[in-house]
Design an enzyme around this catalytic site. Structure first.
Site, PDB file in Angstrom:
ATOM      1  N   LYS A 110      22.740  -1.077  72.070  1.00 13.67           N
ATOM      2  CA  LYS A 110      21.578  -0.215  71.815  1.00 13.67           C
ATOM      3  C   LYS A 110      21.099  -0.310  70.364  1.00 13.67           C
ATOM      4  O   LYS A 110      19.905  -0.463  70.100  1.00 13.67           O
ATOM      5  CB  LYS A 110      21.923   1.243  72.130  1.00 13.67           C
ATOM      6  CG  LYS A 110      22.229   1.538  73.569  1.00 13.67           C
ATOM      7  CD  LYS A 110      22.427   3.029  73.807  1.00 13.67           C
ATOM      8  CE  LYS A 110      23.696   3.578  73.191  1.00 13.67           C
ATOM      9  NZ  LYS A 110      24.932   3.056  73.798  1.00 13.67           N
ATOM     10  N   THR A 111      22.041  -0.177  69.434  1.00 10.80           N
ATOM     11  CA  THR A 111      21.661  -0.172  68.024  1.00 10.80           C
ATOM     12  C   THR A 111      21.014  -1.493  67.619  1.00 10.80           C
ATOM     13  O   THR A 111      19.984  -1.521  66.938  1.00 10.80           O
ATOM     14  CB  THR A 111      22.886   0.110  67.142  1.00 10.80           C
ATOM     15  OG1 THR A 111      23.387   1.424  67.443  1.00 10.80           O
ATOM     16  CG2 THR A 111      22.545   0.036  65.668  1.00 10.80           C
TER      17      THR A 111
ATOM     18  N   GLU B 185      16.904   4.793  69.980  1.00 11.89           N
ATOM     19  CA  GLU B 185      18.159   4.526  70.666  1.00 11.89           C
ATOM     20  C   GLU B 185      18.451   5.700  71.598  1.00 11.89           C
ATOM     21  O   GLU B 185      18.460   6.851  71.163  1.00 11.89           O
ATOM     22  CB  GLU B 185      19.261   4.348  69.630  1.00 11.89           C
ATOM     23  CG  GLU B 185      20.590   3.946  70.210  1.00 11.89           C
ATOM     24  CD  GLU B 185      21.593   3.561  69.131  1.00 11.89           C
ATOM     25  OE1 GLU B 185      22.800   3.762  69.374  1.00 11.89           O
ATOM     26  OE2 GLU B 185      21.182   3.071  68.066  1.00 11.89           O
TER      27      GLU B 185
END
Length: 464
Positions: A121-122, A165
């Site tokens: 995600k990051t 995110e």
């Protein structure tokens, strides 16, 4: 475009303001003119960066830190019920707002892209933030890690796109209503909140159900969990589903990934034509993240060729295979990987770039519950390294579980043929690694806890 400041967010107080998710929202609100205050257990560069934006940051938790005129108190799931500032908020009748609701409020009125998945995600959020910024679109964004300098995990932009995110760990991503959503993968994790894959699937289905009518879901084609979610939501007439992956049946097909040292060249076929671009970080999984970002941006109306070129501007994010430095011919790299899939992916990426160099890992398990459920798989992942040192479990928000220690990982690693040793004294690690490392080796500090602090210590010891 300047979104308004919600009344409840005019004078917010953040408990745990230095955290990755909390600090980003606090920064955006401060940039929008809110009188931001908060507290954290220790001072940090992140706290100092927030002060530079006008925020008041207290160190330690005490009832007196909460101003009586605060319009709300923002908390994450990590804040315990006995926190003195939380108790004071109840006495004063100040509303308590979860971090996800605060983030949803600052996204309101913009075109959100929400990036979800158990892993990646990051990185994917960061890729989009960097690429859209490089194109002059000045997006707002909230990321779970710093791009470069402390406090670079969030930004209030003048553009109409918000990249966020979307955290599934406590189901907080159910609060968002994105125009485009990405699901990179879905695996069983966060065992304190999810008991089975069915619960994971149901949670992601709820997230997909929040996409605005006519919006787009970008989903990994070759990942079992993501594919199951795509199948479950396939009957929604108000949803456009775009798949990406290496299989020929994917909507956006990854034709080839060519490693080039610490970068990769990626060739994709999109809408019948080939696009070739560079990803400036190593590893197949990072190439997949970049293609997910490309697919999402195009779904939002951004020209594919422009976005592909701009994705090459991304050079990494802190703690995601971040080179910390080199000393005595030894490179030290930091990795946030703490789930077996992430550990395997990062070790394979480093192996592909390392050539004949040895890979030494300092691994710190994160959470007792995760170690209890996935300790065997963590040990198997460490077998990809030439040698590993395993620290005690970083507890974060959890209390110990009887019988659950790093020995679960070490035993599994040795069964898998790994050269692994326990180290209970974190202050001794720099000396241990200095005694092991030879010129040409790569040292990887790995885990989601404070193992990241060891990189500079190892470099200093090697220098001496």
């Amino acid at each position: 475009m300047k979104p308004g400041l919600p009344t409840a967010m005019e004078r917010p107080h953040f408990i745990g303001i230095g955290g990755a998710g909390m600090s980003g929202i606090a920064k955006i609100l401060a940039q929008r003119g809110a009188q931001v205050a908060g507290s954290d257990s220790r001072d940090s560069e992140t706290a100092q960066a927030l002060r530079a934006h006008g925020a008041t940051v207290h160190i330690g938790h005490a009832a007196g830190h909460l101003a009586t005129d605060a319009t709300c108190v923002v908390v994450s799931s990590a804040i315990r019920a006995d926190n003195p500032e939380l108790a004071r908020a109840a006495e004063l009748g100040i509303p308590v707002v979860h971090r996800s609701d605060a983030l949803a409020s600052v996204m309101d009125g913009l075109r959100p892209i929400a990036v979800a998945g158990t892993h990646g995600k990051t990185t994917t959020t960061s890729m989009l933030a960097v690429a859209l910024s490089a194109l002059g679109l000045d997006p707002s964004y909230a990321i779970g890690g710093d791009l470069d300098a402390p406090g670079s995990n969030a930004h209030h932009g003048e553009g109409d796109v918000f990249v966020a995110e979307a955290d599934e760990s406590d189901r907080s991503f159910h609060k968002y209503t994105p125009q485009v959503a990405i699901i990179l993968n879905a695996e069983l994790d966060h065992h304190a909140n999810y008991a089975s894959m069915d619960e994971i699937y149901e949670s992601f289905e709820t997230f997909v159900g929040k996409i605005v009518p006519g919006g787009t879901l970008v989903v990994a084609h070759g990942q079992e969990g993501a594919a199951e979610i795509a199948h479950r939501v396939s009957g929604n007439p108000d949803l456009i589903v775009r798949t990406y992956g290496e299989d020929e049946t994917a909507d956006v097909r990854i034709r080839k990934i060519t490693p080039r040292g610490l970068t990769s060249e990626v060739a994709v076929v999109m809408d019948g034509r080939e696009i070739v671009f560079t990803v400036s970080v190593p590893g197949r999984h990072y190439a997949h993240n970049a293609v997910a970002a490309l697919t999402a941006g195009v779904a939002l109306g951004i020209p594919a060729d422009d976005l592909a070129a701009a994705l090459g501007k991304y050079t990494g994010v802190k703690r995601r295979l971040q080179l910390k430095g080199e000393a005595a011919g030894v490179q030290v790299i930091d990795s946030y990987a703490h789930h077996p899939t992430e550990m395997t992916a990062d070790l394979e990426a480093i192996r592909s770039a390392a050539g004949d160099s040895r890979i030494l890992v300092v691994f710190q398990p994160h959470l007792f519950s995760r170690t209890q459920e996935l300790g065997k798989e963590m040990g198997q992942a460490l077998a990809l390294a030439d040698a590993s040192v395993v620290l005690d479990i970083y507890p974060a928000r959890e209390d110990p579980i009887p019988g659950v220690t790093s020995e679960l990982i070490i035993s599994a690693a040795r069964t898998a043929g790994a050269d692994v040793a326990a180290e209970h004294d974190k202050t001794a690690v720099a000396d241990v690694i200095a005694g092991m490392a030879k010129p040409g080796d790569l040292v990887l500090t790995m885990g989601a806890g404070d193992v990241t602090d060891l990189g500079p210590q190892i470099l200093a010891r090697l220098s001496n």
